[in-house]
Motif scaffolding. Sequence first.
Motif, PDB file in Angstrom:
ATOM      1  N   ALA A  62       0.861  -1.186   0.000  1.00  0.00           N
ATOM      2  CA  ALA A  62       0.000   0.000   0.000  1.00  0.00           C
ATOM      3  C   ALA A  62       0.896   1.235   0.000  1.00  0.00           C
ATOM      4  N   THR A  63       0.479   2.241  -0.741  1.00  0.00           N
ATOM      5  CA  THR A  63       1.235   3.484  -0.831  1.00  0.00           C
ATOM      6  C   THR A  63       0.296   4.594  -1.280  1.00  0.00           C
ATOM      7  N   ASN A  64       0.735   5.819  -1.156  1.00  0.00           N
ATOM      8  CA  ASN A  64      -0.038   6.946  -1.686  1.00  0.00           C
ATOM      9  C   ASN A  64       0.547   7.425  -3.008  1.00  0.00           C
ATOM     10  N   ILE A  65       1.494   6.683  -3.560  1.00  0.00           N
ATOM     11  CA  ILE A  65       2.166   7.037  -4.815  1.00  0.00           C
ATOM     12  C   ILE A  65       1.574   6.213  -5.949  1.00  0.00           C
ATOM     13  N   LYS A  66       1.267   6.863  -7.075  1.00  0.00           N
ATOM     14  CA  LYS A  66       0.725   6.158  -8.238  1.00  0.00           C
ATOM     15  C   LYS A  66       1.854   5.469  -8.994  1.00  0.00           C
ATOM     16  N   LEU A  67       1.643   4.185  -9.295  1.00  0.00           N
ATOM     17  CA  LEU A  67       2.614   3.376 -10.027  1.00  0.00           C
ATOM     18  C   LEU A  67       1.927   2.756 -11.238  1.00  0.00           C
ATOM     19  N   PRO A  68       2.635   2.598 -12.361  1.00  0.00           N
ATOM     20  CA  PRO A  68       2.010   2.011 -13.546  1.00  0.00           C
ATOM     21  C   PRO A  68       1.902   0.484 -13.441  1.00  0.00           C
ATOM     22  N   ILE A  69       0.778  -0.050 -13.896  1.00  0.00           N
ATOM     23  CA  ILE A  69       0.563  -1.498 -13.946  1.00  0.00           C
ATOM     24  C   ILE A  69       1.434  -2.083 -15.068  1.00  0.00           C
ATOM     25  N   ASN A  70       1.824  -3.330 -14.912  1.00  0.00           N
ATOM     26  CA  ASN A  70       2.654  -4.071 -15.873  1.00  0.00           C
ATOM     27  C   ASN A  70       4.061  -3.502 -16.005  1.00  0.00           C
ATOM     28  N   PRO A 129      13.598  -8.862  -8.564  1.00  0.00           N
ATOM     29  CA  PRO A 129      12.931  -8.312  -9.744  1.00  0.00           C
ATOM     30  C   PRO A 129      11.485  -8.795  -9.775  1.00  0.00           C
ATOM     31  N   CYS A 130      10.567  -7.891 -10.085  1.00  0.00           N
ATOM     32  CA  CYS A 130       9.155  -8.248 -10.056  1.00  0.00           C
ATOM     33  C   CYS A 130       8.367  -7.322 -10.975  1.00  0.00           C
ATOM     34  N   GLU A 131       7.058  -7.533 -11.002  1.00  0.00           N
ATOM     35  CA  GLU A 131       6.182  -6.756 -11.872  1.00  0.00           C
ATOM     36  C   GLU A 131       4.931  -6.341 -11.105  1.00  0.00           C
ATOM     37  N   ILE A 132       4.523  -5.095 -11.298  1.00  0.00           N
ATOM     38  CA  ILE A 132       3.277  -4.604 -10.711  1.00  0.00           C
ATOM     39  C   ILE A 132       2.147  -5.152 -11.580  1.00  0.00           C
ATOM     40  N   VAL A 133       1.300  -6.016 -11.014  1.00  0.00           N
ATOM     41  CA  VAL A 133       0.300  -6.704 -11.823  1.00  0.00           C
ATOM     42  C   VAL A 133      -1.130  -6.208 -11.628  1.00  0.00           C
ATOM     43  N   VAL A 157      -7.709   1.346  -5.913  1.00  0.00           N
ATOM     44  CA  VAL A 157      -7.624   2.683  -5.319  1.00  0.00           C
ATOM     45  C   VAL A 157      -8.725   2.849  -4.290  1.00  0.00           C
ATOM     46  N   GLY A 158      -8.331   3.300  -3.121  1.00  0.00           N
ATOM     47  CA  GLY A 158      -9.267   3.610  -2.041  1.00  0.00           C
ATOM     48  C   GLY A 158      -8.645   4.705  -1.206  1.00  0.00           C
ATOM     49  N   ALA A 159      -8.700   4.582   0.115  1.00  0.00           N
ATOM     50  CA  ALA A 159      -8.054   5.553   1.004  1.00  0.00           C
ATOM     51  C   ALA A 159      -6.555   5.607   0.708  1.00  0.00           C
ATOM     52  N   VAL A 160      -5.983   4.465   0.352  1.00  0.00           N
ATOM     53  CA  VAL A 160      -4.612   4.375  -0.144  1.00  0.00           C
ATOM     54  C   VAL A 160      -4.657   3.520  -1.403  1.00  0.00           C
ATOM     55  N   ILE A 161      -3.595   3.525  -2.165  1.00  0.00           N
ATOM     56  CA  ILE A 161      -3.525   2.694  -3.362  1.00  0.00           C
ATOM     57  C   ILE A 161      -2.860   1.377  -2.976  1.00  0.00           C
ATOM     58  N   VAL A 162      -3.485   0.275  -3.330  1.00  0.00           N
ATOM     59  CA  VAL A 162      -2.962  -1.049  -3.007  1.00  0.00           C
ATOM     60  C   VAL A 162      -2.549  -1.729  -4.306  1.00  0.00           C
ATOM     61  N   TYR A 163      -1.341  -2.290  -4.315  1.00  0.00           N
ATOM     62  CA  TYR A 163      -0.795  -2.938  -5.507  1.00  0.00           C
ATOM     63  C   TYR A 163      -0.464  -4.394  -5.234  1.00  0.00           C
TER      64      TYR A 163
END
Length: 138
Positions: free
Chosen positions: A73-81, A99-103, A107-113
């Motif tokens: 969880a973060t308040n920073i926007k990150l791109p998917i894939n 090494p990994c990938e945002i899949v 979005v709610g009170a915080v952004i969960v990835y």
Amino acid sequence: MPKSDHPENTVDNWFDSHVLAPFTVNRRKGIRYIRNDMGVSLRKIGLFKFSFRGNQDISVKLVDISSRGVLIATNIKLPINKKVFLTIRFADFKEFEIPCEIVRKSVGAVIVYGIKFDRLNDNLAEKLLATQRKLVFR
């Protein structure tokens, strides 16, 4: 550890209050461990335009972890894939850079990835089991 960029009442209160709809179905094949004794940060991979705070690591809140990926969880926007490096720091200062990938994101009170590791990391799985003091699963 440096002070988090997150507002004080976001992640922990959010986690206790509800789970966002895209994350109510367990898509993971591994056991999820809920840990609060580790530090987690992200860093970009590659040379193309993708910047969150330049080339710096950004600190994120670990919601849960398995041997195959993490939920953060973060308040920073990150791109998917997008490919990123995830650095996991244990209390004994042992670090894993994975090494990994945002899949996925919600979005709610915080952004969960949802972040998927590029490959299974046996050393990380062993360290998770060896350092698990309180058995909390999700």
